[in-house]
Design an enzyme around this catalytic site. Structure first.
Site, PDB file in Angstrom:
ATOM      1  CG  HIS A 163       9.938   0.554  12.104  1.00 19.14           C
ATOM      2  ND1 HIS A 163      10.100  -0.803  11.894  1.00 19.14           N
ATOM      3  CD2 HIS A 163       9.542   0.694  13.386  1.00 19.14           C
ATOM      4  CE1 HIS A 163       9.813  -1.442  13.016  1.00 19.14           C
ATOM      5  NE2 HIS A 163       9.479  -0.565  13.939  1.00 19.14           N
ATOM      6  CB  SER A 206      -0.983  -0.003   1.182  1.00 15.76           C
ATOM      7  OG  SER A 206      -0.322   0.224   2.394  1.00 15.76           O
TER       8      SER A 206
END
Ligand code: GRF
Length: 199
Positions: A108, A17
């Site tokens: 992250h 995504s």
């Protein structure tokens, strides 16, 4: 012949995504192009997303990956300037880091250095955040070095963890931040890189 664009390789292992947001962001740019998507997972949905943007894909196995001259040579053949890790789960081999010094970035889904390291990916991260009763979490965009999630931090953004938030709710909040910021930060880094080359 002089190269007319800055070329990006996006590495993905799963849904992609974030990769999708990066494809959309740079789709109509002549100066910056996503030229290949690299994956260790032939079933990664990211590959289908890439195909919709007519971006070539390359799936490699562990053996090829660990003989990283193969991957480095392929990236060189695509004239890659920047390597973007968007949900890529394997540790980056030294040879790849050396071939693209300061040009490999990762995202992250937490505020590093907290909730990073081996095994800290996907829902594991958000579950750990909730278990630790954190009031805030967020995203970290950072350079890659030889250790999981320890490279220099480029950018962080925070979101609240509210009472009663499930890991799924936190994941959604974090994903909104990822999609919003990652392409813009990549663009800024590329522009910064161009400025540095001029000076
Ligand atoms: C993101 O949460 C990213 O921070 C992490 O892996 C996830 C990838 O998600 N490195 P997607 O494949 O981009 O949807």
């Amino acid at each position: 012949m002089e190269k007319s664009s800055v070329n990006i390789a996006v590495f993905c292992s799963g849904s992609g995504s974030n990769a999708q947001k990066i494809f959309e962001y740079f789709e109509h740019r002549a100066d910056v192009k996503v030229v290949v998507v690299m994956s260790n997972n032939k079933n990664a949905f990211a590959l289908e997303r890439a195909a919709k943007f007519n971006i070539p894909t390359r799936v490699f196995n562990r053996e090829e990956y660990l003989r990283s001259d193969i991957i480095v040579n392929e990236l060189k053949s695509y004239k890659i300037d920047w390597v973007v890790l968007a949900g890529f789960l394997w540790l980056i081999p030294d040879q790849l880091i050396k071939a693209f010094p300061g040009k490999i970035v990762n995202i992250h889904p937490a505020l590093l250095p907290a909730f990073g390291g081996k095994g800290m990916y996907g829902m594991n991260v958000h579950e750990a955040v909730i278990q630790a009763k954190e009031k805030k979490t967020g995203i970290t965009i950072h350079y890659i070095n030889e250790h999981y999630d320890e490279g220099e931090i480029i950018f962080q953004e925070i979101c609240e963890v509210e009472e009663g938030d499930t890991p799924e709710i936190v994941a959604k909040k974090v994903q909104v931040l990822e999609h919003l910021h990652f392409p813009i930060i990549i663009d800024q880094l590329i522009n910064q890189g161009k400025e540095d080359e001029k000076n």
